[in-house]
Design an enzyme around this catalytic site. Structure first.
Site, short mmCIF file in Angstrom:
data_model
loop_
_atom_site.label_atom_id
_atom_site.label_comp_id
_atom_site.label_asym_id
_atom_site.label_seq_id
_atom_site.Cartn_x
_atom_site.Cartn_y
_atom_site.Cartn_z
N GLU A 1 47.13 -3.17 -56.49
CA GLU A 1 46.97 -4.45 -57.18
C GLU A 1 48.28 -4.89 -57.83
O GLU A 1 48.70 -6.06 -57.73
CB GLU A 1 45.89 -4.34 -58.27
CG GLU A 1 44.48 -4.13 -57.76
CD GLU A 1 44.14 -2.67 -57.47
OE1 GLU A 1 45.07 -1.81 -57.40
OE2 GLU A 1 42.96 -2.37 -57.29
N LYS B 1 40.33 4.50 -53.14
CA LYS B 1 41.63 3.88 -52.83
C LYS B 1 42.04 4.22 -51.40
O LYS B 1 42.50 3.37 -50.64
CB LYS B 1 42.71 4.38 -53.80
CG LYS B 1 42.57 3.93 -55.22
CD LYS B 1 43.74 4.48 -56.04
CE LYS B 1 43.47 4.39 -57.52
NZ LYS B 1 44.47 5.05 -58.34
N GLY C 1 47.34 7.35 -68.10
CA GLY C 1 47.32 5.89 -68.03
C GLY C 1 46.52 5.26 -69.16
O GLY C 1 46.97 4.32 -69.82
N ARG C 2 45.34 5.78 -69.43
CA ARG C 2 44.47 5.17 -70.45
C ARG C 2 44.89 5.54 -71.86
O ARG C 2 44.25 5.13 -72.82
CB ARG C 2 43.02 5.52 -70.17
CG ARG C 2 42.74 7.00 -70.02
CD ARG C 2 41.38 7.24 -69.38
NE ARG C 2 41.13 8.64 -69.08
CZ ARG C 2 41.50 9.25 -67.96
NH1 ARG C 2 42.14 8.58 -67.02
NH2 ARG C 2 41.20 10.52 -67.76
N LYS D 1 52.27 3.33 -63.99
CA LYS D 1 52.70 4.73 -64.16
C LYS D 1 53.22 5.30 -62.84
O LYS D 1 54.28 5.87 -62.77
CB LYS D 1 51.54 5.56 -64.71
CG LYS D 1 51.90 7.02 -64.90
CD LYS D 1 50.78 7.82 -65.53
CE LYS D 1 51.17 9.30 -65.53
NZ LYS D 1 50.14 10.16 -66.11
N HIS E 1 23.60 -13.05 -78.53
CA HIS E 1 22.97 -14.07 -77.70
C HIS E 1 22.92 -13.67 -76.24
O HIS E 1 22.71 -14.51 -75.36
CB HIS E 1 23.71 -15.41 -77.90
CG HIS E 1 23.61 -15.88 -79.31
ND1 HIS E 1 22.48 -16.50 -79.82
CD2 HIS E 1 24.47 -15.74 -80.36
CE1 HIS E 1 22.67 -16.76 -81.10
NE2 HIS E 1 23.85 -16.30 -81.46
N GLU F 1 36.44 6.82 -67.75
CA GLU F 1 37.36 7.54 -66.85
C GLU F 1 37.59 8.96 -67.37
O GLU F 1 37.77 9.89 -66.60
CB GLU F 1 38.69 6.78 -66.73
CG GLU F 1 39.28 6.84 -65.34
CD GLU F 1 40.47 5.91 -65.12
OE1 GLU F 1 41.47 6.03 -65.85
OE2 GLU F 1 40.43 5.08 -64.20
O1 F6P Z 1 42.67 3.83 -60.50
C1 F6P Z 1 42.65 4.32 -61.79
C2 F6P Z 1 44.04 4.44 -62.35
O2 F6P Z 1 44.66 5.53 -61.79
C3 F6P Z 1 44.02 4.53 -63.88
O3 F6P Z 1 43.84 5.80 -64.32
C4 F6P Z 1 45.33 3.91 -64.22
O4 F6P Z 1 45.36 3.51 -65.56
C5 F6P Z 1 45.36 2.76 -63.24
O5 F6P Z 1 44.81 3.29 -62.06
C6 F6P Z 1 46.71 2.17 -62.99
O6 F6P Z 1 47.61 3.13 -62.50
P1 F6P Z 1 49.16 2.88 -62.54
O7 F6P Z 1 49.57 2.73 -63.96
O8 F6P Z 1 49.77 4.08 -61.89
O9 F6P Z 1 49.44 1.62 -61.76
#
Ligand code: F6P
Length: 501
Positions: free
Chosen positions: A209, A489, A264-265, A203, A381, A350
């Protein structure tokens, strides 16, 4: 807006709990199905059996009053029309608009037209990749599509790709989220650079990452012989920040954008679903949206007493705030849904992990708890012992499908056995007394659909979204921000720069 502790039904529920507590202390009564509220609720393709709960008809009525007093459906109507319900970011939350055909104009902009144009572009691109018309730099058609994203830019696509794998008839699709380079390396094991397409899904287009994996993917393509001038042919971006994507090196026409009004979620319904569309085709994505939209309508229009997402939310509040439950388990008895708990963990934790209310006051009631779970067979299990005989109260959602029973009848037999034993308790004959005693009275909801398909998956996910919405309304918190993860972060960046702590 009264704060939850001031809501009349909230106070009545506190004393009501004491009455039920005494009633429930009598194990014989607790085990007697005729004394429990035998509630079955239907919503789209889903049927929920809520007969295993610590509720009476009075409880239900009080919970429904609580929802009314918190304005759950009124606030949902405001969300649907684009009011800025995400107050701390001054944004609307319009994921529902992505799965609806209803005209929608917000702030003078025809959002429906914008959404339709974006969805048409996604459909055309996915169709071109699937048919082989879209080719890599060397002219080879695409055999592998790798979604690079994390959190909401990964969990939804990863879940849906697994859940709907039976419908996959396009290029092989995978999702890579982890910062550890071995995750990407494992996913690329059988891929050829010439026939691999990467979707950089973020987003913000600023997530560590995802950008690290995108850079590794670029290096892998270059090392694999793709000329630098043509490497962009192997990347598309899905983002709410196309400018950053272009700066990173994705061609403008290969950026699929969505609005910042999609959290995002809540973003599987947006271009974040592109990898699913490439793997399974547009009919599957349309069915996913149809299932979710059916639940949007159900949630908006159905009286609370028969409103499945609202009841899921209210039962969560009942156990969290009145019985002190700290956790909730989700147990899908369907291996393709094994990632559902991961997905719901982000959605619920979240959204509801908040300690400040909408007016900026510290909350004086418990908000979100821990969500965990696993595919039912594994759970039995691993951790179900604790639900059966532990001292914690952990309500569970047990999710079953009729078509799974046709594949392996023991799966659903196990599912229903857990619901029954959690509720009624019993004795294990082989165990020395009292070690074999199961107290019972542990609540669960059995959610059932005929088939595990795109429509029932869409319905299930929308149910949990609106469960979260209901809880956020009653708790008077913002379900759409996540400030708590930002500081970590920033500190990680400062540690990386070698700054002293
Ligand atoms: O760190 C949490 C978050 O901001 C989530 O809310 C989001 O889904 C995820 O990181 C990834 O963010 P992006 O889609 O901006 O890479």
């Amino acid at each position: 807006m009264p704060r939850p502790t001031e809501l009349p039904a909230w106070q009545q529920l506190h004393s009501h709990r004491q009455t039920l507590d005494a009633w429930r202390a009598d194990a014989a009564l607790a085990a007697d199905p005729s004394r429990r509220e035998r509630l079955t609720v239907e919503a789209g393709p889903l049927t929920a059996d809520c007969a295993h709960h610590r509720i009476s008809g009075d409880t239900l009525q009080l919970l429904a009053e609580l929802a009314d007093q918190a304005g759950v459906q009124t606030r949902f109507a405001r969300m649907l029309r684009g009011d800025p319900v995400n107050l701390t970011e001054g944004r609307s939350a319009l994921h529902t608009a992505l799965r609806s055909d209803t005209p929608l104009v917000v702030g003078g902009t025809d959002l429906r037209a914008n959404i339709a144009a974006g969805q048409q572009a996604e459909r055309e691109f996915a169709a071109a990749v699937r048919s082989g018309d879209w080719r890599g730099a060397s002219g080879a058609s695409i055999r592998h599509v790798i979604n690079l994203g994390i959190g909401g830019s990964d969990l939804g696509p990863a879940l849906a790709l697994d859940a709907l794998a039976a419908s996959a008839d396009g290029p092989i699709a995978r999702c890579v989220s982890d910062l550890d380079p071995r995750a990407l390396a494992a996913a690329l094991g059988d891929c050829e650079p010439a026939s691999t397409l990467f979707i950089v899904c973020s987003k913000t287009f600023g997530t560590l990452e995802t950008l690290a994996n995108a850079q590794r993917a670029r290096n892998w393509l270059l090392d694999g012989g793709i000329p630098p001038a043509q490497v962009q042919r192997h990347f598309v971006a899905v983002t709410a920040n196309p400018q950053r994507a272009r700066e990173w090196g994705v061609a403008g026409e290969q950026c699929f954008a969505f609005g910042d009004w999609v959290g995002g979620r809540y973003s599987l319904w947006s271009a974040v679903g592109l990898v699913l569309q490439i793997a399974c085709g547009s009919a599957v994505v349309a069915a996913l949206h149809r299932g979710a939209h059916a639940i949007d309508t159900h949630f908006a229009d159905t009286p609370i007493e028969r409103n499945l997402p609202a009841l899921m939310g209210l039962l969560g509040i009942w156990y969290r705030n009145f019985w002190g439950a700290q956790a909730h388990a989700v147990l899908p008895y369907a291996w393709p849904l094994r990632r559902l708990p991961d997905y719901l963990q982000q959605l619920e934790m979240e959204s509801l992990g908040k300690r400040t209310d909408l007016d900026g006051h510290p909350v004086t009631w418990d908000t979100g708890g821990v969500l965990f779970g696993a595919a039912g067979s594994h759970a039995q299990h691993a951790f179900l012992q604790l639900l059966h005989q532990g001292t914690a109260l952990i309500p569970a959602d047990i999710i079953v499908f009729d078509d799974t029973a046709a594949l392996e009848p023991a799966l659903n037999a196990n599912a229903h056995a857990q619901a029954r034993v959690l509720c009624t308790g019993g004795q294990v004959a082989a165990a020395p007394a009292p070690h074999g005693d199961l107290p019972g009275n542990q609540p669960s909801t059995v959610i059932r659909a005929e088939r595990l398909d795109a429509e029932s998956l869409g319905a299930l996910l929308a149910c949990y979204e609106h469960k979260v919405f209901t809880q956020a309304c009653v708790w008077h918190i913002n379900a759409f921000d996540q400030w708590g993860v930002e500081l970590g972060k920033q500190v990680a960046q400062s540690i990386l720069r070698g700054e002293p702590g």
